[in-house]
Write an enzyme that holds these catalytic residues in place. Structure first.
Site, mmCIF file in Angstrom:
data_model
loop_
_atom_site.group_PDB
_atom_site.id
_atom_site.type_symbol
_atom_site.label_atom_id
_atom_site.label_comp_id
_atom_site.label_asym_id
_atom_site.label_seq_id
_atom_site.Cartn_x
_atom_site.Cartn_y
_atom_site.Cartn_z
ATOM 1 N N HIS A 23 0.818 -1.208 0.000
ATOM 2 C CA HIS A 23 0.000 0.000 0.000
ATOM 3 C C HIS A 23 0.857 1.265 0.000
ATOM 4 O O HIS A 23 1.875 1.333 0.680
ATOM 5 C CB HIS A 23 -0.918 0.018 1.228
ATOM 6 C CG HIS A 23 -1.959 -1.056 1.208
ATOM 7 N ND1 HIS A 23 -2.904 -1.154 0.213
ATOM 8 C CD2 HIS A 23 -2.185 -2.087 2.059
ATOM 9 C CE1 HIS A 23 -3.681 -2.196 0.458
ATOM 10 N NE2 HIS A 23 -3.263 -2.789 1.555
ATOM 11 N N CYS A 79 0.358 2.447 -4.797
ATOM 12 C CA CYS A 79 -0.371 3.634 -5.221
ATOM 13 C C CYS A 79 0.466 4.894 -4.957
ATOM 14 O O CYS A 79 1.255 4.939 -4.012
ATOM 15 C CB CYS A 79 -1.685 3.739 -4.458
ATOM 16 S SG CYS A 79 -2.882 2.457 -4.872
#
Length: 237
Positions: A23, A79
């Site tokens: 993440h 991301c």
């Protein structure tokens, strides 16, 4: 500690590799050092209690200490990861493979380069994009799209230069994104996408999934401590 371990005691001739699949997010930058106004971050398992790892910290830990004769490659599949190493230059490439190096050196004059060594980073998407975790590429299991395409470029013999790898990865993602095989298999690694402010809970990330469905809109990025000709410099770990 692991980041410091990677670079500790490195000697001329050493080749270092930092790979992160997981993440990523971003948070507002208040000192004016970011072109887009945001610091990019990595989200470790305990980020909700201990905070995210900010690009400034990553740069200080594994970029600035790299001495002459040592090279570091980073492969970051997360991301908002375009400039997550805070390297001074970003290769801005269009769909035809033409590129220019953008200057991302902070206006404050803070040094974001190395101590004479070479650092080059491949990342899963631009700073304002999310990176997909999808079964559309392997057809078997869910994989990080950027990691899959990076490996595939090497296996297909398209890794002669940094430019050829970047083009291969981007074309694979574009063709996958425009195909019909995606369905509901795409899951964004960060629920909510482009806002960039707060980070949802880890459970929320896993459950809510994508900011955009129906296509892989991410564009892998290349950043470096110094500009170079991406079509003549051979890729070598």
């Amino acid at each position: 500690m692991a980041l410091h371990w990677l670079v500790q005691g490195c000697q001329p001739g050493d080749s270092l590799l930092f790979h992160y699949s997981g993440h990523g997010s971003r948070q507002r930058n208040y000192n004016g050092d970011e072109v887009d106004g945001y610091d990019e971050t990595l989200c470790p398992l305990d980020f909700e209690t201990q905070g995210m790892i900010v690009d400034d910290e990553i740069n200080a830990a594994i970029v600035r200490p790299i001495p002459h004769g040592v090279k570091l490659h980073a492969i970051i599949d997360a991301c908002h990861s375009g400039t997550v190493l805070d390297l001074p230059f970003l290769c801005r490439m269009d769909r035809n493979g033409r590129y220019v190096w953008e200057d991302h050196r902070p206006r404050s004059g803070v040094w974001k380069g190395t101590s004479g060594g070479e650092v080059i980073s491949f990342s899963g998407c631009d700073d304002d994009q999310t990176s997909a975790d999808t079964s559309a590429l392997s057809k078997i299991t869910s994989t990080g799209a950027m990691t899959f395409c990076f490996i595939q470029a090497i296996e297909r013999g398209q890794a002669g230069t940094y430019g050829s790898i970047l083009n291969s990865m981007r074309s694979t993602l574009r063709s996958t994104g425009s195909g019909s095989g995606l369905g509901g298999g795409v899951t964004s690694l960060l629920g909510g996408g482009g806002g960039g402010g707060g980070v949802t809970s880890l459970l929320g990330m896993l459950l809510t999934g994508g900011s955009d469905t129906g296509g892989l809109r991410q564009e892998p990025q290349l950043t470096a401590c110094e500009p170079f000709d991406v079509y003549t410099k051979p890729f070598s770990l």
